[in-house]
Design a protein around this motif. Structure first.
Motif, PDB file in Angstrom:
ATOM      1  N   LEU A   1       8.354   4.748   4.056  1.00  0.00           N
ATOM      2  CA  LEU A   1       7.650   6.011   4.288  1.00  0.00           C
ATOM      3  C   LEU A   1       7.707   6.430   5.749  1.00  0.00           C
ATOM      4  O   LEU A   1       7.932   7.609   6.061  1.00  0.00           O
ATOM      5  N   LEU A   2       7.496   5.501   6.656  1.00  0.00           N
ATOM      6  CA  LEU A   2       7.557   5.839   8.078  1.00  0.00           C
ATOM      7  C   LEU A   2       8.973   6.228   8.493  1.00  0.00           C
ATOM      8  O   LEU A   2       9.161   7.132   9.322  1.00  0.00           O
TER       9      LEU A   2
ATOM     10  N   PRO B   1       4.157   5.209  20.255  1.00  0.00           N
ATOM     11  CA  PRO B   1       2.768   5.624  20.472  1.00  0.00           C
ATOM     12  C   PRO B   1       2.087   6.007  19.162  1.00  0.00           C
ATOM     13  O   PRO B   1       2.682   6.664  18.299  1.00  0.00           O
ATOM     14  N   MET B   2       0.831   5.618  19.010  1.00  0.00           N
ATOM     15  CA  MET B   2       0.083   5.924  17.798  1.00  0.00           C
ATOM     16  C   MET B   2      -0.547   7.316  17.829  1.00  0.00           C
ATOM     17  O   MET B   2      -0.752   7.941  16.789  1.00  0.00           O
ATOM     18  N   GLY B   3      -0.851   7.812  19.019  1.00  0.00           N
ATOM     19  CA  GLY B   3      -1.526   9.103  19.151  1.00  0.00           C
ATOM     20  C   GLY B   3      -0.791  10.257  18.503  1.00  0.00           C
ATOM     21  O   GLY B   3      -1.399  11.066  17.785  1.00  0.00           O
ATOM     22  N   PRO B   4       0.534  10.387  18.699  1.00  0.00           N
ATOM     23  CA  PRO B   4       1.266  11.540  18.139  1.00  0.00           C
ATOM     24  C   PRO B   4       1.628  11.412  16.660  1.00  0.00           C
ATOM     25  O   PRO B   4       2.318  12.288  16.126  1.00  0.00           O
ATOM     26  N   LEU B   5       1.222  10.351  15.972  1.00  0.00           N
ATOM     27  CA  LEU B   5       1.598  10.183  14.564  1.00  0.00           C
ATOM     28  C   LEU B   5       1.155  11.379  13.733  1.00  0.00           C
ATOM     29  O   LEU B   5       0.062  11.924  13.923  1.00  0.00           O
ATOM     30  N   ALA B   6       2.004  11.793  12.784  1.00  0.00           N
ATOM     31  CA  ALA B   6       1.647  12.863  11.854  1.00  0.00           C
ATOM     32  C   ALA B   6       0.514  12.403  10.948  1.00  0.00           C
ATOM     33  O   ALA B   6       0.320  11.202  10.728  1.00  0.00           O
ATOM     34  N   VAL B   7      -0.235  13.357  10.399  1.00  0.00           N
ATOM     35  CA  VAL B   7      -1.393  13.031   9.567  1.00  0.00           C
ATOM     36  C   VAL B   7      -0.978  12.186   8.366  1.00  0.00           C
ATOM     37  O   VAL B   7      -1.671  11.237   7.986  1.00  0.00           O
ATOM     38  N   GLY B   8       0.173  12.512   7.765  1.00  0.00           N
ATOM     39  CA  GLY B   8       0.641  11.729   6.625  1.00  0.00           C
ATOM     40  C   GLY B   8       0.916  10.285   7.000  1.00  0.00           C
ATOM     41  O   GLY B   8       0.598   9.365   6.241  1.00  0.00           O
ATOM     42  N   SER B   9       1.495  10.074   8.172  1.00  0.00           N
ATOM     43  CA  SER B   9       1.765   8.709   8.638  1.00  0.00           C
ATOM     44  C   SER B   9       0.468   7.969   8.916  1.00  0.00           C
ATOM     45  O   SER B   9       0.367   6.765   8.666  1.00  0.00           O
TER      46      SER B   9
ATOM     47  N   MET C   1      -2.257   8.378   7.306  1.00  0.00           N
ATOM     48  CA  MET C   1      -2.786   7.980   5.999  1.00  0.00           C
ATOM     49  C   MET C   1      -2.084   6.715   5.492  1.00  0.00           C
ATOM     50  O   MET C   1      -2.718   5.832   4.905  1.00  0.00           O
ATOM     51  N   VAL C   2      -0.777   6.625   5.719  1.00  0.00           N
ATOM     52  CA  VAL C   2      -0.039   5.415   5.340  1.00  0.00           C
ATOM     53  C   VAL C   2      -0.579   4.215   6.103  1.00  0.00           C
ATOM     54  O   VAL C   2      -0.805   3.133   5.532  1.00  0.00           O
ATOM     55  N   MET C   3      -0.812   4.386   7.398  1.00  0.00           N
ATOM     56  CA  MET C   3      -1.339   3.301   8.218  1.00  0.00           C
ATOM     57  C   MET C   3      -2.736   2.897   7.775  1.00  0.00           C
ATOM     58  O   MET C   3      -3.102   1.715   7.828  1.00  0.00           O
ATOM     59  N   TYR C   4      -3.549   3.864   7.331  1.00  0.00           N
ATOM     60  CA  TYR C   4      -4.877   3.541   6.784  1.00  0.00           C
ATOM     61  C   TYR C   4      -4.754   2.474   5.697  1.00  0.00           C
ATOM     62  O   TYR C   4      -5.453   1.457   5.713  1.00  0.00           O
ATOM     63  N   LEU C   5      -3.876   2.743   4.728  1.00  0.00           N
ATOM     64  CA  LEU C   5      -3.730   1.841   3.583  1.00  0.00           C
ATOM     65  C   LEU C   5      -3.212   0.478   4.010  1.00  0.00           C
ATOM     66  O   LEU C   5      -3.745  -0.559   3.579  1.00  0.00           O
ATOM     67  N   LEU C   6      -2.200   0.458   4.865  1.00  0.00           N
ATOM     68  CA  LEU C   6      -1.637  -0.818   5.306  1.00  0.00           C
ATOM     69  C   LEU C   6      -2.664  -1.639   6.079  1.00  0.00           C
ATOM     70  O   LEU C   6      -2.742  -2.865   5.920  1.00  0.00           O
ATOM     71  N   MET C   7      -3.468  -0.997   6.915  1.00  0.00           N
ATOM     72  CA  MET C   7      -4.454  -1.713   7.722  1.00  0.00           C
ATOM     73  C   MET C   7      -5.596  -2.253   6.863  1.00  0.00           C
ATOM     74  O   MET C   7      -6.196  -3.274   7.186  1.00  0.00           O
ATOM     75  N   MET C   8      -5.913  -1.576   5.773  1.00  0.00           N
ATOM     76  CA  MET C   8      -7.041  -1.992   4.938  1.00  0.00           C
ATOM     77  C   MET C   8      -6.765  -3.289   4.199  1.00  0.00           C
ATOM     78  O   MET C   8      -7.633  -4.153   4.079  1.00  0.00           O
ATOM     79  N   PHE C   9      -5.547  -3.451   3.689  1.00  0.00           N
ATOM     80  CA  PHE C   9      -5.284  -4.543   2.750  1.00  0.00           C
ATOM     81  C   PHE C   9      -4.167  -5.492   3.174  1.00  0.00           C
ATOM     82  O   PHE C   9      -3.670  -6.258   2.363  1.00  0.00           O
TER      83      PHE C   9
END
Length: 445
Positions: free
Chosen positions: A247-248, A284-292, A294-302
């Motif tokens: 996805l990234l 850099p994490m700051g410029p990541l697109a909103v969709g990316s 959201m992907v990072m949210y899921l990966l970081m959670m589990f």
């Protein structure tokens, strides 16, 4: 003094595992805070809230920083941070237990229960052999990683490459994400060797000592196949890594703009760093697109696994919940993961973990929105990174108010102890041994 020490050991032995973990990690963090607050450890004056933030982040192996540790602390301070990372990565009382076994001493009841709880091990696990194998495994992996990174950093012209290699090897294996470089590993985005060494260390730490012990038993011929829990961990980790990297690679503009090989390497590394909760970044994490994001949210959670160095929710929790959903949609009452039936109490534990996690996360983000002047998605990213002990940040950490820093500190503590364990530790009535019983093929969380 002898009577007082005997009384302390008896009191520790009477505590439930959740309270032992709560107390143990808390003591580590307070000790680290005291040491980092000393002028002896600082290159420049550091506020108390920031030294506490760094101490909690190190013990929880998160890697979020409110100040640049490489610039704020001298060599002594960096050694303290590294010791806190090692203690937090191995788990409460594990270092002491390994030392006791090395000296051929008997493990105390408190050490046994704390180690079992910290690693999420089945109650009938051979703890003594497990701890000996952990000691040898950690020493060999971190030493090999330090030597390789020393060579690579020296080749890249890094000042004091030996210390940088040691520090980043331990930080990577313990999935802490602390870096002596102000921009993490962004300067090594195109360095394939550095990326692969760091990724190997992070995966070895994140998938857990339980998987290592299982693989070692197979290598020695004592078992003919990997255990059920090991297979679930490996399949889930692989699925997350591939899913995130693809996805990234396809969707994230800051990665798609890179040259071909560099693009693939950056996508792989960022999916890996979120999945293993190691927290290093090469873009850099700051410029990541909103969709990316959201992907990072899921990966970081589990991303993290039981008996590993990562915190937050575990990959086995997600596997159980996904199996529960599929069983419900198919009208089945029995939940199966990789063909193995999951006992109802394990399903209850997974459901309780995710429910409490979501509740805590909602309250934390709600509070951060009220006290911080930053976008919602950035604050949510910060909170998920903290409670998952990931350490990735979109760049708002340093600008948080003291109230915001206190909230992140609490989330990092909860993520290291375990969200559900944190709740059990605060519960008024917790039975001795509650949540500790598990069979050898039960999923653990």
């Amino acid at each position: 003094m002898t009577r007082a020490l005997r009384g302390l050991r008896l009191w520790l032995g009477s505590l439930s595992t959740p309270r032992l973990l709560f107390l143990g990690y808390g003591v580590y963090m307070l000790a680290g805070w005291a040491l980092l607050s000393l002028p002896l450890a600082q290159s420049e004056p550091v506020r108390l809230i920031d030294s506490l933030f760094i101490a909690v982040s190190a013990v929880s192996t998160t890697g979020l920083v409110s100040i640049d540790p490489g610039g704020a602390f001298n060599l002594f301070g960096e050694i303290v941070i590294l010791a806190l990372i090692q203690a937090g990565g191995l788990g409460y009382m594990t270092l002491g237990s390994i030392a006791a076994l090395a000296l051929k001493r008997k493990l105390s009841l408190a050490q046994q229960h704390a180690a079992i709880g910290a690693f999420g091990l089945p109650a009938d696990f051979d703890l003594r052999r497990f701890l000996r194998e952990i000691g040898a495994f950690v020493l060999c992996v971190e030493a090999a990683g330090a030597v390789l990174l020393w060579i690579l950093f020296a080749r890249a012209g890094v000042e004091n490459a030996l210390w940088a290699g040691i520090f980043h090897s331990v930080s990577a294996f313990c999935t802490a994400g602390f870096s002596l470089f102000a921009n993490s590993l962004e300067d090594f985005r195109a360095d394939t060797a550095v990326n692969l060494v760091v990724a190997a260390l992070a995966y070895l730490g994140a998938i857990g000592f339980l998987v290592f012990a299982d693989v070692w038993e197979n290598v020695r011929g004592r078992r003919r196949a990997l255990g059920f829990v090991s297979r679930v961990i490996l399949v889930t980790t692989l699925a997350f890594s591939v899913f995130g990297a693809v996805l990234l690679y396809v969707l994230e503009p800051s990665i798609t703009a890179l040259p071909g090989d560099e693009r693939a390497l950056a996508a792989f590394f960022q999916a890996m760093t979120a999945t293993t909760t190691v927290g290093f970044n090469t873009v850099p994490m700051g410029p990541l697109a909103v969709g990316s994001v959201m992907v990072m949210y899921l990966l970081m959670m589990f991303g993290a696994s039981p008996a590993g160095t990562g915190g937050g929710l575990k990959s086995t929790t997600l596997a159980t919940l996904v199996a529960l959903v599929f069983a419900t949609l198919r009208g089945r009452t029995q939940v199966r993961v990789l063909g193995h039936a999951v006992p109802p109490e394990r399903i209850q534990l997974a459901a309780a973990s995710i429910s409490f996690y979501v509740l805590v996360l909602f309250v934390a983000v709600f509070g951060l929105v009220w006290v911080e002047d930053a976008p919602l998605e950035a604050l949510a990213f910060e909170a998920i990174s903290a409670i998952g002990t990931v350490g990735l940040s979109t760049g708002v950490t340093g600008g948080l108010t003291d109230a915001g820093k206190a909230a992140i500190i609490t989330l990092m503590f909860m993520g290291r102890v375990g969200v559900l364990t944190f709740g059990l530790a605060l519960a008024a009535n917790v039975r001795r041994g509650a949540g500790e019983r598990a069979g050898p093929d039960d999923l653990i969380y």
